[in-house]
Design a protein around this motif. Structure first.
Motif, short mmCIF file in Angstrom:
data_model
loop_
_atom_site.label_atom_id
_atom_site.label_comp_id
_atom_site.label_asym_id
_atom_site.label_seq_id
_atom_site.Cartn_x
_atom_site.Cartn_y
_atom_site.Cartn_z
N CYS A 1 0.82 -1.22 0.00
CA CYS A 1 0.00 0.00 0.00
C CYS A 1 0.85 1.26 0.00
N VAL A 2 1.85 1.32 0.87
CA VAL A 2 2.69 2.51 0.96
C VAL A 2 3.50 2.69 -0.32
N GLY A 3 4.12 1.60 -0.79
CA GLY A 3 4.95 1.69 -1.98
C GLY A 3 4.17 2.06 -3.23
N THR A 4 3.02 1.43 -3.42
CA THR A 4 2.22 1.70 -4.61
C THR A 4 1.62 3.09 -4.55
N LEU B 1 1.29 8.53 -6.64
CA LEU B 1 1.17 9.98 -6.43
C LEU B 1 2.38 10.73 -6.96
N SER B 2 3.56 10.15 -6.82
CA SER B 2 4.76 10.78 -7.39
C SER B 2 4.66 10.84 -8.91
N GLY C 1 4.17 13.65 -13.87
CA GLY C 1 3.44 13.76 -15.13
C GLY C 1 2.69 15.08 -15.25
N GLY C 2 2.16 15.57 -14.13
CA GLY C 2 1.49 16.86 -14.16
C GLY C 2 2.45 18.00 -14.49
N ALA C 3 3.66 17.94 -13.93
CA ALA C 3 4.68 18.95 -14.25
C ALA C 3 5.10 18.86 -15.71
N TRP C 4 5.23 17.64 -16.21
CA TRP C 4 5.56 17.42 -17.62
C TRP C 4 4.44 18.00 -18.50
N GLY D 1 1.38 8.44 -13.76
CA GLY D 1 0.95 7.87 -12.48
C GLY D 1 0.52 6.42 -12.61
N ASN D 2 -0.28 6.11 -13.62
CA ASN D 2 -0.74 4.73 -13.80
C ASN D 2 0.42 3.80 -14.14
N SER D 3 1.32 4.24 -15.01
CA SER D 3 2.46 3.40 -15.38
C SER D 3 3.34 3.11 -14.17
#
Length: 173
Positions: free
Chosen positions: A51-54, A59-60, A65-68, A103-105
């Protein structure tokens, strides 16, 4: 301080909470005892790690991706005199497209990695850099397996290298 302002027994009178209301307390007896599993974030097992890792990776990926997408949307040519509304629409479209893709990838990669790493931990009964690097190799290979043998091996090499670098970074920090 909190007890003097509020009566915690009124939260649910039958709960008999009195002043024993603790928030965000990790049960120390439920933390994993596996060799090498101690880290900055305490873990209660493979479900916590998954859960924490995924979640963190997803979110990262959304943020990166949002910055891109922001950069792409701001630099896209829109004609001689684009309105602010048209520019904003271009930025939002690019952020949505790039953010969700990244994010999905990365989230899928994190699920593969964490499940494989936890399985190797359970089989070998210890948590060490070799498990992490093997999980990275498997993750890269599975992620690129539909592209053919050569891209699959490149993905495995990138996964192994990335996890080796991460383990080296954790050692020195």
């Amino acid at each position: 301080m909190l007890g003097s302002q509020f009566d915690v027994a009124k939260l649910h009178p039958m709960a008999e909470l009195n002043d024993n209301l603790d928030f965000l307390a990790l049960d120390e007896d439920k933390l994993t005892e596996m060799e090498g599993a101690g880290s900055v974030l305490p873990s209660r097992g493979w479900t916590d790690d998954l859960c924490v890792g995924t979640g963190t990776t997803y979110l990262s990926g959304l943020a990166i991706g949002g910055a891109w997408g922001l950069k792409e949307g701001m630099s896209r040519p829109l004609g001689p005199n684009p309105s602010m509304r048209l520019r904003l629409n271009s930025i939002l479209n690019a952020c949505t497209r790039r953010g969700s893709f990244t994010g999905n990838s990365l989230g899928v990669l994190a699920i593969y990695y964490n499940l494989t790493n936890s399985a190797l931990d359970a089989v070998r009964e210890k948590h060490d850099p070799f498990n992490s690097m093997a999980a990275g190799a498997f993750t890269g290979a599975v992620y690129k397996c539909t592209s053919g043998f050569r891209p699959m091996m490149v993905g495995a090499a990138i996964g192994t290298g990335a996890m080796g670098a991460w383990e080296a970074f954790k050692t020195f920090v």
